[in-house]
Design a protein around this motif. Structure first.
Motif, PDB file in Angstrom:
ATOM      1  N   GLY A   6       0.790  -1.230   0.000  1.00 53.06           N
ATOM      2  CA  GLY A   6       0.000   0.000   0.000  1.00 53.06           C
ATOM      3  C   GLY A   6       0.819   1.275   0.000  1.00 53.06           C
ATOM      4  N   SER A   7       2.062   1.198   0.511  1.00 53.91           N
ATOM      5  CA  SER A   7       2.839   2.435   0.646  1.00 53.91           C
ATOM      6  C   SER A   7       4.139   2.432  -0.149  1.00 53.91           C
ATOM      7  CB  SER A   7       3.173   2.683   2.123  1.00 53.91           C
ATOM      8  OG  SER A   7       2.002   2.796   2.887  1.00 53.91           O
ATOM      9  N   TYR A   8       4.691   1.254  -0.426  1.00 50.67           N
ATOM     10  CA  TYR A   8       5.990   1.226  -1.092  1.00 50.67           C
ATOM     11  C   TYR A   8       5.981   0.529  -2.449  1.00 50.67           C
ATOM     12  CZ  TYR A   8       8.783   3.467   2.472  1.00 50.67           C
ATOM     13  OH  TYR A   8       9.342   4.404   3.307  1.00 50.67           O
ATOM     14  N   LEU A   9       4.879  -0.080  -2.838  1.00 51.30           N
ATOM     15  CA  LEU A   9       4.870  -0.717  -4.157  1.00 51.30           C
ATOM     16  C   LEU A   9       3.844  -0.064  -5.077  1.00 51.30           C
ATOM     17  CD1 LEU A   9       6.228  -2.875  -5.848  1.00 51.30           C
ATOM     18  CD2 LEU A   9       4.516  -4.510  -5.089  1.00 51.30           C
ATOM     19  N   LEU A  10       2.566  -0.164  -4.730  1.00 52.08           N
ATOM     20  CA  LEU A  10       1.535   0.386  -5.620  1.00 52.08           C
ATOM     21  C   LEU A  10       1.701   1.881  -5.893  1.00 52.08           C
ATOM     22  CD1 LEU A  10      -1.765  -1.507  -4.652  1.00 52.08           C
ATOM     23  CD2 LEU A  10      -0.218  -1.888  -6.594  1.00 52.08           C
ATOM     24  N   PRO A  11       2.029   2.705  -4.895  1.00 53.24           N
ATOM     25  CA  PRO A  11       2.174   4.135  -5.213  1.00 53.24           C
ATOM     26  C   PRO A  11       3.256   4.386  -6.270  1.00 53.24           C
ATOM     27  CG  PRO A  11       2.020   3.832  -2.849  1.00 53.24           C
ATOM     28  CD  PRO A  11       2.153   2.464  -3.452  1.00 53.24           C
ATOM     29  N   TYR A  12       4.333   3.590  -6.239  1.00 51.87           N
ATOM     30  CA  TYR A  12       5.409   3.808  -7.216  1.00 51.87           C
ATOM     31  C   TYR A  12       5.077   3.212  -8.579  1.00 51.87           C
ATOM     32  CZ  TYR A  12       7.905   5.810  -3.421  1.00 51.87           C
ATOM     33  OH  TYR A  12       8.246   6.649  -2.386  1.00 51.87           O
ATOM     34  N   VAL A  13       4.306   2.126  -8.583  1.00 51.15           N
ATOM     35  CA  VAL A  13       3.832   1.601  -9.872  1.00 51.15           C
ATOM     36  C   VAL A  13       2.910   2.647 -10.506  1.00 51.15           C
ATOM     37  CG1 VAL A  13       2.428  -0.178 -10.991  1.00 51.15           C
ATOM     38  CG2 VAL A  13       4.031  -0.827  -9.180  1.00 51.15           C
ATOM     39  N   ALA A  14       1.987   3.203  -9.702  1.00 54.86           N
ATOM     40  CA  ALA A  14       1.047   4.204 -10.235  1.00 54.86           C
ATOM     41  C   ALA A  14       1.793   5.439 -10.717  1.00 54.86           C
ATOM     42  CB  ALA A  14       0.031   4.576  -9.143  1.00 54.86           C
ATOM     43  N   LEU A  15       2.769   5.886  -9.926  1.00 55.79           N
ATOM     44  CA  LEU A  15       3.514   7.097 -10.310  1.00 55.79           C
ATOM     45  C   LEU A  15       4.317   6.857 -11.589  1.00 55.79           C
ATOM     46  CD1 LEU A  15       4.334  10.002  -9.561  1.00 55.79           C
ATOM     47  CD2 LEU A  15       6.176   9.040  -8.154  1.00 55.79           C
ATOM     48  N   SER A  16       4.937   5.684 -11.691  1.00 54.57           N
ATOM     49  CA  SER A  16       5.759   5.418 -12.886  1.00 54.57           C
ATOM     50  C   SER A  16       4.878   5.294 -14.134  1.00 54.57           C
ATOM     51  CB  SER A  16       6.628   4.176 -12.697  1.00 54.57           C
ATOM     52  OG  SER A  16       5.856   3.065 -12.341  1.00 54.57           O
ATOM     53  N   LEU A  17       3.695   4.689 -13.988  1.00 54.14           N
ATOM     54  CA  LEU A  17       2.786   4.607 -15.145  1.00 54.14           C
ATOM     55  C   LEU A  17       2.293   6.002 -15.534  1.00 54.14           C
ATOM     56  CD1 LEU A  17       0.720   1.412 -14.198  1.00 54.14           C
ATOM     57  CD2 LEU A  17       2.452   1.611 -16.001  1.00 54.14           C
ATOM     58  N   ALA A  18       1.993   6.834 -14.539  1.00 51.11           N
ATOM     59  CA  ALA A  18       1.553   8.206 -14.828  1.00 51.11           C
ATOM     60  C   ALA A  18       2.654   8.981 -15.540  1.00 51.11           C
ATOM     61  CB  ALA A  18       1.152   8.907 -13.524  1.00 51.11           C
ATOM     62  N   VAL A  19       3.881   8.817 -15.055  1.00 50.27           N
ATOM     63  CA  VAL A  19       5.016   9.506 -15.691  1.00 50.27           C
ATOM     64  C   VAL A  19       5.183   9.011 -17.126  1.00 50.27           C
ATOM     65  CG1 VAL A  19       7.551   9.615 -15.684  1.00 50.27           C
ATOM     66  CG2 VAL A  19       6.265  10.113 -13.588  1.00 50.27           C
ATOM     67  N   TRP A  20       5.127   7.692 -17.310  1.00 51.75           N
ATOM     68  CA  TRP A  20       5.359   7.100 -18.640  1.00 51.75           C
ATOM     69  C   TRP A  20       4.311   7.564 -19.646  1.00 51.75           C
ATOM     70  CZ3 TRP A  20       8.665   5.138 -21.809  1.00 51.75           C
ATOM     71  CH2 TRP A  20       8.260   4.332 -22.870  1.00 51.75           C
ATOM     72  N   PHE A  21       3.033   7.543 -19.224  1.00 50.30           N
ATOM     73  CA  PHE A  21       1.966   7.862 -20.170  1.00 50.30           C
ATOM     74  C   PHE A  21       1.716   9.369 -20.305  1.00 50.30           C
ATOM     75  CE2 PHE A  21       0.652   3.405 -19.257  1.00 50.30           C
ATOM     76  CZ  PHE A  21       0.716   2.950 -20.570  1.00 50.30           C
ATOM     77  N   LEU A  22       1.995  10.129 -19.258  1.00 48.62           N
ATOM     78  CA  LEU A  22       1.592  11.540 -19.265  1.00 48.62           C
ATOM     79  C   LEU A  22       2.750  12.534 -19.318  1.00 48.62           C
ATOM     80  CD1 LEU A  22      -1.136  11.322 -16.448  1.00 48.62           C
ATOM     81  CD2 LEU A  22      -1.495  11.208 -18.929  1.00 48.62           C
ATOM     82  N   ALA A  23       3.935  12.115 -18.897  1.00 47.99           N
ATOM     83  CA  ALA A  23       5.000  13.120 -18.750  1.00 47.99           C
ATOM     84  C   ALA A  23       6.355  12.587 -19.197  1.00 47.99           C
ATOM     85  CB  ALA A  23       5.064  13.570 -17.284  1.00 47.99           C
ATOM     86  N   HIS A  24       6.339  11.797 -20.269  1.00 42.10           N
ATOM     87  CA  HIS A  24       7.611  11.266 -20.760  1.00 42.10           C
ATOM     88  C   HIS A  24       7.722  11.539 -22.255  1.00 42.10           C
ATOM     89  CE1 HIS A  24      11.194   8.879 -20.123  1.00 42.10           C
ATOM     90  NE2 HIS A  24      10.986   8.343 -21.301  1.00 42.10           N
ATOM     91  N   PRO A  25       8.875  12.029 -22.713  1.00 44.48           N
ATOM     92  CA  PRO A  25       9.022  12.310 -24.143  1.00 44.48           C
ATOM     93  C   PRO A  25       8.828  11.046 -24.978  1.00 44.48           C
ATOM     94  CG  PRO A  25      10.904  13.117 -22.875  1.00 44.48           C
ATOM     95  CD  PRO A  25      10.085  12.286 -21.946  1.00 44.48           C
ATOM     96  N   ASP A  26       8.333  11.200 -26.168  1.00 47.69           N
ATOM     97  CA  ASP A  26       8.167  10.081 -27.101  1.00 47.69           C
ATOM     98  C   ASP A  26       9.507   9.361 -27.280  1.00 47.69           C
ATOM     99  OD1 ASP A  26       7.660   8.389 -29.144  1.00 47.69           O
ATOM    100  OD2 ASP A  26       6.728   9.874 -30.473  1.00 47.69           O
ATOM    101  N   VAL A  27       9.489   8.030 -27.108  1.00 49.04           N
ATOM    102  CA  VAL A  27      10.742   7.261 -27.191  1.00 49.04           C
ATOM    103  C   VAL A  27      11.428   7.459 -28.544  1.00 49.04           C
ATOM    104  CG1 VAL A  27      11.730   4.931 -27.144  1.00 49.04           C
ATOM    105  CG2 VAL A  27       9.969   5.562 -25.514  1.00 49.04           C
ATOM    106  N   ALA A  28      10.640   7.690 -29.589  1.00 51.50           N
ATOM    107  CA  ALA A  28      11.238   7.875 -30.915  1.00 51.50           C
ATOM    108  C   ALA A  28      12.218   9.058 -30.928  1.00 51.50           C
ATOM    109  CB  ALA A  28      10.124   8.104 -31.941  1.00 51.50           C
TER     110      ALA A  28
END
Ligand SMILES: [Zn+2]
Ligand SMILES: [Zn+2]
Length: 333
Positions: free
Chosen positions: A51-73
């Motif tokens: 609840g505090s050390y796994l899911l929050p970081y999975v959620a944050l990393s997915l949010a970063v990847w989909f919403l705030a990460h430059p196109d890999v290309a």
């Protein structure tokens, strides 16, 4: 400081915790003999880990990847645009998360001293710190060295993935491995942290590098990655495992976010975030808090009991303090 003095200091200071969890503290019941699968499962699904050390970081990393990460290309060439975008995003996350935790717990003291480990406040007018202020000093090391090196590791991996130079896995290829890797990374990080942290306590490395982090005996969120650049490089090198383990870029983002904000969270100085008197989110880590006070114990983390196996585990009791207060390193930075 002599051994006798250190013992006296340890036993005297042990009486000065503002609050601590029930003692003796225990390591996560994952690598116990004989195996205890029911206890391990309860721990895994608890607020303290999942609840505090796994899911929050999975959620944050997915949010970063989909919403705030430059196109890999864009990452096939090392160009300033996308590199700067990652740096600015990382700096913004650092200021937002560490800043919010600091202001909540230490700036506005919204939780008072409830579940706060140390009775003492963060350093003010202390000549050991830049501008004599622990928070400004910690922010400077975190933002001027920590964020750039975090970004450098991330940029190198994104360049590698964009150019097909790294072993890669996708959700479509292997969904089970994709999920399992999120779970395995914190355990690998604990092993890696122990392996780099123990040598950082060798006299020369301690005095020239690690003392920067250890000036923080009383710790706050900004102390988490307040480190010398050499320590940052060693600390973030945990992600080099992805050079050989098939992973997705989002796993590298997760790994780095876990390294940075796991440390920010665990150095908050408080055990839990309370809501209406109930612990709703695990923050602090008394295991590592003991390392900041006693120096020569608890080099790893409690996920993998390496300190227990190698004799440096401090469970918070006076007996353990007496047994372990034999360090050759003085607290002075
Ligand atoms: Zn620390
Ligand atoms: Zn240390």
């Amino acid at each position: 400081m002599s051994q006798t003095t250190m013992e006296a200091t340890a036993s005297h200071s042990a009486a000065r915790w503002n609050w601590h969890p029930a003692l003796p503290i225990e390591c996560a019941p994952v690598f116990t003999l004989p195996p205890q699968p029911a206890r391990a499962a309860r721990w895994f699904f608890s607020v303290g880990f999942l609840g505090s050390y796994l899911l929050p970081y999975v959620a944050l990393s997915l949010a970063v990847w989909f919403l705030a990460h430059p196109d890999v290309a864009r990452s096939t060439h090392l160009e300033p645009g996308w590199i700067l975008a990652i740096f600015v995003r990382n700096l913004a996350l650092m200021l937002l998360i560490a800043g919010a935790l600091h202001l909540y717990f230490h700036g506005y003291c919204r939780q008072g001293t409830t579940h706060r480990f140390e009775a003492r406040d963060l350093g003010r007018d202390d000549p050991r710190f830049f501008r004599r202020d622990q928070v400004i000093d910690n922010m400077a090391w975190s933002c001027l060295s920590g964020v750039p090196l975090w970004t450098a590791f991330e940029v190198a991996f994104m360049w590698g993935y964009a150019n097909g130079a790294l072993p890669m896995v996708t959700w479509e290829d292997s969904p089970y491995w994709f999920v399992a890797l999120f779970v395995l990374i914190p355990f690998w990080q604990t092993v890696h942290f122990y392996l780099i942290h123990k040598p950082l306590h060798w006299r020369l490395l301690y005095r020239t590098v690690h003392a920067i982090h250890h000036r923080n005996v009383v710790i706050g969120p900004w102390s988490g990655i307040s480190m010398h650049p050499v320590e940052h490089a060693l600390y973030f090198s945990s992600v080099l495992i992805h050079l050989v383990v098939p992973s997705h870029p989002v796993h590298v983002i997760f790994h780095l976010l876990f390294l940075v904000f796991g440390a920010v969270q665990s150095h908050s100085g408080f055990q839990d975030l309370l809501w209406r008197g109930r612990a709703v989110f695990a923050l602090g880590d008394f295991f590592h808090q003991l390392h900041h006070r006693h120096f020569t114990c608890n080099y790893g983390a409690d996920y993998v009991p390496l300190d227990r196996w190698f004799g440096s585990f401090h469970d918070g009791t006076a007996a353990a303090a007496r047994r372990l207060s034999v360090g050759r390193i003085t607290p002075a930075g």
